[in-house]
Design a protein around this motif. Structure first.
Motif, short mmCIF file in Angstrom:
data_model
loop_
_atom_site.label_atom_id
_atom_site.label_comp_id
_atom_site.label_asym_id
_atom_site.label_seq_id
_atom_site.Cartn_x
_atom_site.Cartn_y
_atom_site.Cartn_z
N CYS A 131 8.17 -2.75 -5.58
CA CYS A 131 9.46 -2.99 -4.96
C CYS A 131 10.53 -2.30 -5.81
CB CYS A 131 9.79 -4.49 -4.90
SG CYS A 131 8.75 -5.42 -3.76
N PHE A 132 11.61 -1.90 -5.19
CA PHE A 132 12.70 -1.32 -5.96
C PHE A 132 13.73 -2.40 -6.28
CE2 PHE A 132 13.67 -0.42 -1.46
CZ PHE A 132 14.93 -1.00 -1.32
N GLY A 165 15.05 -8.39 -1.26
CA GLY A 165 13.91 -8.61 -0.38
C GLY A 165 14.11 -7.95 0.97
N LEU A 166 15.32 -8.08 1.51
CA LEU A 166 15.62 -7.48 2.80
C LEU A 166 15.50 -5.97 2.76
CD1 LEU A 166 16.76 -7.36 5.68
CD2 LEU A 166 19.05 -7.46 4.67
N PHE A 171 13.24 -0.71 4.02
CA PHE A 171 12.76 0.58 3.53
C PHE A 171 11.34 0.39 2.97
CE2 PHE A 171 17.42 0.80 3.23
CZ PHE A 171 17.66 2.00 3.88
N SER A 172 10.45 -0.02 3.84
CA SER A 172 9.12 -0.49 3.42
C SER A 172 8.20 0.60 2.92
CB SER A 172 8.44 -1.22 4.59
OG SER A 172 8.33 -0.36 5.72
N ASP A 173 8.55 1.87 3.16
CA ASP A 173 7.67 2.94 2.71
C ASP A 173 8.09 3.50 1.34
OD1 ASP A 173 10.00 4.24 3.39
OD2 ASP A 173 9.07 5.66 4.79
N TRP A 174 9.07 2.88 0.72
CA TRP A 174 9.57 3.38 -0.56
C TRP A 174 8.46 3.52 -1.60
CZ3 TRP A 174 9.42 1.19 -5.42
CH2 TRP A 174 10.16 1.84 -6.42
N ALA A 175 7.56 2.56 -1.65
CA ALA A 175 6.55 2.52 -2.72
C ALA A 175 5.57 3.68 -2.66
CB ALA A 175 5.79 1.19 -2.67
N HIS A 176 5.34 4.26 -1.48
CA HIS A 176 4.23 5.20 -1.36
C HIS A 176 4.55 6.52 -0.66
CE1 HIS A 176 3.94 4.07 2.91
NE2 HIS A 176 4.09 2.82 2.51
#
Length: 376
Positions: A131-132, A165-166, A171-176
């Protein structure tokens, strides 16, 4: 209008202090870009005038609250709900690109290169690196994005009840997806992480660009000697002293002279402090208040004011016993105190062995008073 801007948020006069110091730190390092601050109705007109003297733009926004009591309860941080107000930063469409900074951050060196990054660029969170951390992020203002995120929030909520968290869900693809959107940790060095990994702090600390004073390491929670102008953090945060000192140096030089007693909360209290003179009754009362806040947050100065001996003397004084007739504390209590002190001493020795960061030379801002608007 176009162009780039650094953006922060202040929800009351006390947190505006952090925003002011942040703004001056950006000016200090010679940023070429504009400074904007979002304020809520909780910021007084007097404080807004002071903000307007430093920021290029001061704009009022409505308070957005997640109302997500169930998830907020998991964090035991109910005040984080108000950080949904941060979403208003996407409405600053007069700018082409912005970098959002929480008001408890401090810019140590010029970071204008961040504007070369794309939305959403941020540094990993120390608690869960996939998570960022939303205390520092690069974004592109857009009314459409604002509407999309708020609709997403209404439908999906936030896994931690706050903006971090929101935004990680949105931006759920940030990690990969795109490693170029992963900012190096030096652009959002969370202060608590330095204690858990002191060798890395020793190795890379001189490269830090932005320090994020999260939780109990906030500068305004530290002991500040008005006579010497030196901030004295507890032993477990001693390695942060130079960075905390830089914050207080900027505060004393650029912010304190412009404070007014009519300001609300902590800002009004600090306005009554006289630098270079012994502590006033107001400062002593303020320090006791902040010390109480620190106790409630688990930050106890075992080696100083909160040492076992001092606590025992206070107990005896409360019982109206003369200092020369102090009874010995229970043996079992002494053992516990000694054990705690020994562990603290070990921590101190570890801290002292690794040195500290030397910030750049200066060339030229909680209750709700000492609360935290930061993400985690």
């Amino acid at each position: 209008m176009g162009g780039y801007a650094w953006v922060t948020l202040a929800t009351n006069d006390a947190y505006s202090l952090g925003a002011l110091v942040l703004a001056h730190s950006l000016r200090r390092v010679g940023t070429k870009h504009e400074l904007a601050v979002l304020v809520t109705p909780g910021v007084t007109e007097t404080m807004r005038e002071k903000l307007a003297a430093v920021f290029s733009l001061v704009t009022e926004v409505n308070v957005l609250d997640s109302k997500d009591e169930a998830n907020l309860a998991l964090l035991a941080r109910p005040e984080l709900g108000i950080t949904f107000t941060k979403l208003h930063c996407w409405r600053l469409t007069l700018y082409d690109k912005c970098v959002f900074l929480d008001a408890d951050t401090l810019v140590i060196r010029n970071c204008d290169e961040l504007f070369e990054r794309e939305e959403l660029s941020a540094a990993p969170d120390v608690g869960w690196p996939d998570c960022f951390n939303s205390g520092v992020f690069v974004y592109k203002p857009s009314q459409q994005t604002f509407a999309s995120i708020t609709a997403f929030a209404a439908n999906k909520g936030s896994f931690d009840g706050g903006d971090q968290g929101l935004l990680n869900m949105y931006f759920s693809d940030w990690a990969h997806k795109d490693i170029s959107k992963h900012l190096p940790f030096i652009y959002n060095m969370c202060s608590t992480a330095t204690y858990s990994y002191l060798p890395a702090f020793k190795q890379f600390g001189d490269d830090v660009r932005i320090i994020h004073f999260i939780g109990i390491t906030k500068p305004w929670l530290q002991y500040f000697d008005t006579m010497t102008g030196i901030v004295q953090p507890p032993m477990e945060s001693a390695h942060l002293q130079p960075l905390l000192q830089l914050w207080w140096n900027i505060f004393c030089e650029k912010v304190h002279p412009h404070l007014s007693p009519v300001m609300a909360g902590l800002a009004g209290a600090l306005a009554q402090i006289t630098l270079g003179e012994p502590r006033s009754a107001e400062q002593i009362a303020l320090e006791e208040h902040m010390r109480k806040q620190s106790w409630e947050q688990g930050q106890i100065d075992y080696m100083g004011l909160d040492s076992f001996d001092n606590i025992w003397k206070k107990i005896c004084q409360t019982l109206s016993l003369a200092p020369t007739r102090l009874p010995s504390p229970p043996k079992e209590t002494q053992k516990v105190a000694k054990s705690t002190t020994d562990k603290t001493v070990e921590s101190v020795e570890c801290t002292e062995s690794v040195g500290s960061v030397q910030p750049a030379e200066s060339t030229d801002e909680v209750d709700k008073e000492t609360g935290t608007e930061d993400s985690n």
